[in-house]
Design a protein around this motif. Sequence first.
Motif, PDB file in Angstrom:
ATOM      1  N   UNK A 137       0.828  -1.196   0.000  1.00 31.43           N
ATOM      2  CA  UNK A 137       0.000   0.000   0.000  1.00 31.43           C
ATOM      3  C   UNK A 137       0.872   1.261   0.000  1.00 31.43           C
ATOM      4  N   UNK A 138       0.252   2.379  -0.327  1.00 30.27           N
ATOM      5  CA  UNK A 138       0.882   3.682  -0.141  1.00 30.27           C
ATOM      6  C   UNK A 138      -0.085   4.548   0.650  1.00 30.27           C
ATOM      7  N   UNK A 139       0.468   5.383   1.516  1.00 33.28           N
ATOM      8  CA  UNK A 139      -0.337   6.289   2.326  1.00 33.28           C
ATOM      9  C   UNK A 139       0.046   7.722   1.995  1.00 33.28           C
ATOM     10  N   UNK A 140      -0.955   8.547   1.692  1.00 25.74           N
ATOM     11  CA  UNK A 140      -0.728   9.948   1.347  1.00 25.74           C
ATOM     12  C   UNK A 140      -1.619  10.829   2.207  1.00 25.74           C
ATOM     13  N   UNK A 141      -1.039  11.873   2.795  1.00 25.38           N
ATOM     14  CA  UNK A 141      -1.801  12.838   3.596  1.00 25.38           C
ATOM     15  C   UNK A 141      -1.725  14.195   2.917  1.00 25.38           C
ATOM     16  N   UNK A 142      -2.896  14.824   2.733  1.00 24.10           N
ATOM     17  CA  UNK A 142      -2.981  16.148   2.128  1.00 24.10           C
ATOM     18  C   UNK A 142      -3.550  17.121   3.159  1.00 24.10           C
ATOM     19  N   UNK A 143      -2.881  18.246   3.322  1.00 23.61           N
ATOM     20  CA  UNK A 143      -3.404  19.311   4.179  1.00 23.61           C
ATOM     21  C   UNK A 143      -4.288  20.214   3.329  1.00 23.61           C
ATOM     22  N   UNK A 144      -5.589  20.214   3.611  1.00 23.36           N
ATOM     23  CA  UNK A 144      -6.566  20.937   2.793  1.00 23.36           C
ATOM     24  C   UNK A 144      -7.020  22.219   3.492  1.00 23.36           C
ATOM     25  N   UNK A 145      -7.537  23.189   2.721  1.00 17.48           N
ATOM     26  CA  UNK A 145      -7.961  24.453   3.310  1.00 17.48           C
ATOM     27  C   UNK A 145      -9.146  24.334   4.271  1.00 17.48           C
ATOM     28  N   UNK A 146     -10.093  23.435   4.006  1.00 17.60           N
ATOM     29  CA  UNK A 146     -11.318  23.365   4.801  1.00 17.60           C
ATOM     30  C   UNK A 146     -11.375  22.154   5.731  1.00 17.60           C
ATOM     31  N   UNK A 147     -10.857  21.034   5.324  1.00 19.38           N
ATOM     32  CA  UNK A 147     -10.967  19.798   6.103  1.00 19.38           C
ATOM     33  C   UNK A 147      -9.769  19.549   7.012  1.00 19.38           C
ATOM     34  N   UNK A 148      -8.736  20.368   6.872  1.00 14.97           N
ATOM     35  CA  UNK A 148      -7.496  20.057   7.561  1.00 14.97           C
ATOM     36  C   UNK A 148      -6.816  18.901   6.854  1.00 14.97           C
ATOM     37  N   UNK A 149      -6.163  18.029   7.580  1.00 13.73           N
ATOM     38  CA  UNK A 149      -5.454  16.909   6.968  1.00 13.73           C
ATOM     39  C   UNK A 149      -6.385  15.740   6.695  1.00 13.73           C
TER      40      UNK A 149
END
Length: 224
Positions: A137-149
């Motif tokens: 698997x691969x795990x990716x985290x995105x920091x978004x403007x409204x939802x946070x991470x």
Amino acid sequence: MFHKEGQKIILTTFFIVCAVVLVAQYYIDIPWLRLALQIGSIVILVLILQFFRNPKRTVKLDFDEILAPVDGKVVVIEEVEETEYFKDKRRQVSIFMSPINVHVTRYPASGTVKYSKYHPGKYLVAWHPKSSTDNERTTVVINTPKFGEILYRQIAGAMARRIINYAEEGESVQQGEDAGFIKFGSRVDLFLPLDCAVAVKLDQHVVGAKTCIAACITKKDNEG
């Protein structure tokens, strides 16, 4: 349009199919056998082309929505403990892709990549409860403007043997852009904040970069 990850396989398959068709035509005298080999090889080529298709999708960017990262069927919606990155409770939404689905992974939201990691592992069937933690698997985290991470995880299935992940830590990504590819049957898990409003149901078929998976709770309240 076909995905760039399939170019070598498509070209190789095309030349093999051409060779089989020609060899069968000139060297096999049994009509039914010759026809079966020719039709069978062409069917294989069509299946390969179908698997690596990459339909162009225009995305209307919306910071208040998380879009489906892939095409497929929603198989899990539940509150879970996410143990790799957040180490707390999150809302998990899982999408299973059969071999006939488009297998392009697209960014579910715009933001900055905070974490991107590959994990080798097993090849349990993609709907197995432990596939999220035991499979390749691969795990990716995105920091978004409204939802946070938010976190999404590409998971290899029993047939999949290669995960392609384009996300790199520190880069800015845009909702709907190509984020990778998983070859031959797989699953993608989304881990979202508990206070978001999930917009899909179990067994619902979703379309990557089109179907809203979750909405920002403040947007839902304002519209209500």
